[in-house]
Design a protein around this motif. Structure first.
Motif, short mmCIF file in Angstrom:
data_model
loop_
_atom_site.label_atom_id
_atom_site.label_comp_id
_atom_site.label_asym_id
_atom_site.label_seq_id
_atom_site.Cartn_x
_atom_site.Cartn_y
_atom_site.Cartn_z
N GLY A 191 -2.12 -3.73 11.14
CA GLY A 191 -1.12 -4.12 10.16
C GLY A 191 -1.80 -4.83 9.02
O GLY A 191 -3.02 -4.90 8.93
N ALA A 206 -4.68 0.72 2.21
CA ALA A 206 -4.85 2.13 2.54
C ALA A 206 -3.76 2.96 1.89
O ALA A 206 -4.02 4.03 1.35
CB ALA A 206 -4.84 2.32 4.05
N PHE A 207 -2.54 2.45 1.93
CA PHE A 207 -1.45 3.21 1.34
C PHE A 207 -1.50 3.18 -0.18
O PHE A 207 -1.14 4.15 -0.84
CB PHE A 207 -0.10 2.71 1.86
CG PHE A 207 0.31 3.42 3.11
CD1 PHE A 207 -0.24 3.08 4.33
CD2 PHE A 207 1.19 4.49 3.07
CE1 PHE A 207 0.09 3.76 5.48
CE2 PHE A 207 1.54 5.18 4.22
CZ PHE A 207 0.99 4.81 5.42
N SER A 211 -3.84 5.77 -1.27
CA SER A 211 -3.40 7.16 -1.07
C SER A 211 -2.16 7.49 -1.89
O SER A 211 -2.09 8.55 -2.51
CB SER A 211 -3.09 7.41 0.40
OG SER A 211 -4.07 6.84 1.21
N LEU A 214 7.68 3.99 5.24
CA LEU A 214 6.57 4.87 5.56
C LEU A 214 5.40 4.06 6.13
O LEU A 214 4.80 4.42 7.14
CB LEU A 214 6.14 5.61 4.29
CG LEU A 214 5.19 6.78 4.49
CD1 LEU A 214 5.92 7.91 5.20
CD2 LEU A 214 4.64 7.27 3.16
N LEU A 238 6.10 2.89 9.63
CA LEU A 238 5.97 3.98 10.60
C LEU A 238 4.52 4.16 11.02
O LEU A 238 4.24 4.57 12.14
CB LEU A 238 6.49 5.29 10.00
CG LEU A 238 7.98 5.58 10.15
CD1 LEU A 238 8.29 6.94 9.57
CD2 LEU A 238 8.38 5.56 11.63
N TYR A 239 3.63 3.85 10.11
CA TYR A 239 2.22 4.07 10.38
C TYR A 239 1.72 3.20 11.53
O TYR A 239 0.76 3.54 12.18
CB TYR A 239 1.40 3.78 9.12
CG TYR A 239 0.01 4.35 9.17
CD1 TYR A 239 -0.22 5.69 8.96
CD2 TYR A 239 -1.09 3.54 9.45
CE1 TYR A 239 -1.48 6.22 9.02
CE2 TYR A 239 -2.36 4.05 9.51
CZ TYR A 239 -2.55 5.39 9.29
OH TYR A 239 -3.81 5.91 9.35
N PHE A 240 2.32 2.03 11.75
CA PHE A 240 1.91 1.31 12.96
C PHE A 240 2.93 1.40 14.09
O PHE A 240 2.62 1.09 15.23
CB PHE A 240 1.49 -0.14 12.67
CG PHE A 240 2.56 -1.01 12.04
CD1 PHE A 240 3.63 -1.46 12.78
CD2 PHE A 240 2.45 -1.41 10.72
CE1 PHE A 240 4.58 -2.28 12.22
CE2 PHE A 240 3.40 -2.23 10.14
CZ PHE A 240 4.47 -2.66 10.89
N ILE A 249 4.52 4.32 15.16
CA ILE A 249 4.28 5.51 15.98
C ILE A 249 3.14 5.26 16.99
O ILE A 249 3.32 5.53 18.18
CB ILE A 249 3.99 6.74 15.08
CG1 ILE A 249 5.22 7.07 14.25
CG2 ILE A 249 3.59 7.94 15.92
CD1 ILE A 249 5.00 8.18 13.24
N PHE A 278 -1.04 12.80 9.66
CA PHE A 278 -0.36 11.64 9.06
C PHE A 278 -1.24 10.39 9.18
O PHE A 278 -1.36 9.60 8.24
CB PHE A 278 0.99 11.42 9.75
CG PHE A 278 1.70 10.17 9.31
CD1 PHE A 278 2.04 9.98 7.97
CD2 PHE A 278 2.04 9.19 10.22
CE1 PHE A 278 2.70 8.84 7.57
CE2 PHE A 278 2.69 8.03 9.81
CZ PHE A 278 3.02 7.86 8.49
N PHE A 279 -1.86 10.22 10.36
CA PHE A 279 -2.74 9.05 10.54
C PHE A 279 -3.96 9.15 9.64
O PHE A 279 -4.48 8.14 9.17
CB PHE A 279 -3.20 8.95 12.00
CG PHE A 279 -2.09 8.65 12.95
CD1 PHE A 279 -0.98 7.92 12.54
CD2 PHE A 279 -2.14 9.08 14.26
CE1 PHE A 279 0.04 7.63 13.42
CE2 PHE A 279 -1.11 8.80 15.15
CZ PHE A 279 -0.03 8.07 14.72
N LEU A 305 -4.35 10.68 6.64
CA LEU A 305 -4.21 10.65 5.19
C LEU A 305 -4.58 9.30 4.55
O LEU A 305 -5.44 9.26 3.68
CB LEU A 305 -2.79 11.06 4.79
CG LEU A 305 -2.54 12.57 4.77
CD1 LEU A 305 -1.09 12.86 4.42
CD2 LEU A 305 -3.47 13.27 3.80
N PRO A 306 -3.96 8.18 5.00
CA PRO A 306 -4.32 6.90 4.38
C PRO A 306 -5.78 6.52 4.62
O PRO A 306 -6.42 5.91 3.76
CB PRO A 306 -3.40 5.89 5.05
CG PRO A 306 -2.28 6.70 5.56
CD PRO A 306 -2.87 8.01 5.95
N GLY A 350 -7.66 8.32 2.25
CA GLY A 350 -7.41 7.66 0.97
C GLY A 350 -8.35 6.48 0.77
O GLY A 350 -8.90 6.27 -0.31
N MET A 351 -8.55 5.69 1.85
CA MET A 351 -9.47 4.56 1.76
C MET A 351 -10.89 5.04 1.46
O MET A 351 -11.58 4.50 0.59
CB MET A 351 -9.47 3.78 3.08
CG MET A 351 -8.21 3.01 3.36
SD MET A 351 -8.24 2.32 5.02
CE MET A 351 -8.61 0.62 4.66
N PRO A 411 1.98 -7.12 13.57
CA PRO A 411 0.99 -7.07 12.50
C PRO A 411 1.38 -7.97 11.34
O PRO A 411 2.55 -8.22 11.12
CB PRO A 411 1.02 -5.62 12.04
CG PRO A 411 1.92 -4.90 12.93
CD PRO A 411 2.75 -5.87 13.66
#
Lengths: 272, 282
Positions: free
Chosen positions: A96, A103-104, A107, A140, A143-145, A147, B26-27, B29-30, B33-34, B282
């Motif tokens: 998190g 990161a987001f 992207s 969004l 969701l990334y953490f 899932i 999906f995991f 992509l970011p 991106g980094m 988190p």
């Protein structure tokens, strides 16, 4: 013995009491004013946003995570694939905060590679501001953490489904649909709901990710609480923060209690 | 019948690869991106400059003193948190099992209570407590570990509890006592070695949690790794993102390696172990 109780008293019980009592104090006098302040439009909308965001990402994350968990469970138990996915999810579930927000941004932000790439193909995603909105970008990101967390929590339950149950269904003439509808779903249901509640509290109490991503306003409850701590407070604001903190504790406590009950129920079937 | 089964299996294979493929995409992509962002050079070129800087420790500490300070603080916090956690929990939980089984529910309740108290709420409650900590002990960032111990309490408790459950504490303690060992020897030379795995996993979870902690440090205006990354992100985002990615890859490699260390037993032990590692906000 004594050190343990002394320590938890000072660093756990006293803070909890500070929040609980402070929520009903103003200028040293008992009052319900702080609690009444929870009904102010700003606080109500923050609460609503928090609840909706947590609920949507919890349900979405739970459904996707459950499907993923089932897919992983059909792979070989000691295979590299399962270890790879499990370890990856173990890291991502903890991923998190600041790094995730960056990161987001890298992207999906205005100059992010996906945004540029999409623009090249002709899809305009706008000025990249959607990422900072609680009901689009934050969902969004959450969701990334969510899932991966669902996979970690739910995989043991899916693994608890015994092949014998399926064989028994087939022997009795049941189709795959009947197996899922009548056998697997009822067994997995308590674990699934329990895991969803866990995801809910996880998103509800998350602060770092939102704080790193949202720089203006405080659309979420944790951010609003953080604000009362850092901004130059108007006198009495401080205890409104405590009332909001109490509100969070109550919501989380309800969800966690339900979770504990369901967890006990599901472990009856899935005991090894 | 066997044809049916083969078809079903094929279908399952397709389903598995498609599902896992989509999720991994999906995991990924970011993360991509980094990587892409950190290798951006001037004028749309690729360059490994950021990573070269990051690997050059002398340069990092010279150019990004905040990053170095935050990193050292986080490492110190991790060590201190693990130490306090172990000193606090292991003797208490052992003692409860040996002599005071009546208190086990209370201890469990206290240890799991932080799950219902989000970190942000803890900050609100800890403000007056930390006023005292600062008054008595000084302003050092390291004292954040006192609060971090509370954060890791539930996870550490679960690991250690499972470890203690697997061994017969009472018999072990009585055997060593009857051979003339004092309580210190019992703890250090009998109980602890038997709890090796549990202590290791509790410590690992705590370290992971402390290294990723942002909420408390940020709101108390102390500088740990995450806060340093956050602040650096405003001026030099590339290096900050590179640190985040490096930390993530490192964590993944450690977890992946640990999943093989479990050996052949892991097939059966995986389920309960995963269950215990379930939550972190988190």
């Amino acid at each position: 013995m004594v050190p343990f109780f002394a320590y938890t008293t000072v660093f756990l019980l006293i803070p909890t009491l500070v929040v609980v009592i402070g929520a009903f104090l103003s200028g040293g006098r008992p009052t319900l004013g702080n609690v009444r302040a929870l009904t102010e439009p700003a606080v109500i909308s923050a609460t609503q946003h928090s609840v909706v965001l947590s609920a949507v990402t919890a349900v979405g994350g739970a459904v996707i995570g459950a499907v993923l968990a089932y897919a992983v469970s059909t792979a070989r138990v000691d295979g590299v694939l399962r270890r790879f996915v499990a370890s990856l999810c173990g890291v991502l579930a903890q991923f998190g905060g600041v790094a995730l927000a960056f990161a987001f941004l890298a992207s999906f932000g205005a100059t992010g590679f996906l945004t540029t790439w999409l623009a090249k193909v002709g899809v305009d995603t706008g000025p990249g501001l959607w990422l900072y909105e609680w009901d689009k970008g934050l969902m969004l990101v959450y969701l990334y953490f969510q899932i991966p967390l669902m996979l970690i929590v739910f995989l043991p339950a899916v693994e608890g489904l015994r092949p014998q149950w399926r064989e028994a269904t087939e022997t009795l003439g049941g189709s795959t649909w009947v197996y899922w509808r009548r056998v697997a779903a009822p067994i997995l249901f308590p674990s699934f709901v329990g895991a969803t509640l866990l995801l809910f509290t996880n998103a509800f109490s998350a602060y770092a990710t939102a704080a790193a991503l949202v720089s203006q306003g405080s659309p979420l409850l944790p951010l609003a609480i953080g604000n009362t701590l850092t901004s130059e407070v108007i006198l009495g604001q401080e205890n409104i923060g405590k009332a909001m903190a109490l509100e969070m504790v109550v919501v989380v406590a309800v969800a966690m209690t339900l979770y504990a009950v369901l967890d006990r129920r599901s472990s009856k079937w899935l005991a090894p | 019948m066997s044809g049916n089964r083969a078809a079903a299996r094929r279908k399952q294979d397709v389903f598995r690869w498609v599902t896992i493929g989509v999720c991994l995409l999906f995991f990924a992509l970011p993360l991509y991106g980094m990587l892409e962002f950190t290798t951006r050079g001037p004028g749309g070129t690729r360059s490994a400059q950021t990573w070269a800087t990051l690997l050059d420790f002398g340069k990092v500490s010279a150019e990004y003193p905040a990053l170095k300070e935050g990193f050292l603080a986080s490492v110190g916090l991790a060590v201190l948190t693990v130490l306090i956690m172990l000193v606090l929990l292991v003797p208490t939980m052992t003692w409860v099992r040996l002599r005071l089984p009546g208190l086990s529910r209370t201890v469990e309740f206290l240890c799991l209570l932080p799950l219902t108290v989000p970190a942000i709420v803890l900050v609100v409650g800890l403000t007056p407590v930390y006023a005292w900590v600062t008054y008595l002990l000084g302003e050092s960032t390291l004292w954040l570990s006192l609060a971090y111990v509370i954060l890791v309490l539930p996870y550490a408790y679960r690991s250690l509890d499972a470890g203690l459950r697997a061994i017969d504490v009472k018999t072990l303690a009585e055997a060593s006592r009857s051979l003339g060992a004092g309580w210190g020897t019992v703890m250090m030379r009998v109980i602890l070695p038997n709890l090796r795995t549990a202590v290791l996993s509790a410590s690992f979870l705590s370290v992971a949690l402390v290294l990723g902690e942002f909420t408390i440090a940020n709101l108390f205006s102390r500088k740990n790794l995450q806060v340093a990354m956050y602040e650096l992100g405003k001026s030099d985002a590339q290096i900050s993102i590179a640190v985040g990615l490096a930390a993530l890859v490192f964590g993944f490699l450690v977890l992946f390696a640990m999943s093989f260390v479990g050996g052949p037993r892991s097939a059966t032990a995986a389920a309960p172990r995963l269950r215990r590692t379930r939550k972190e906000s988190p």
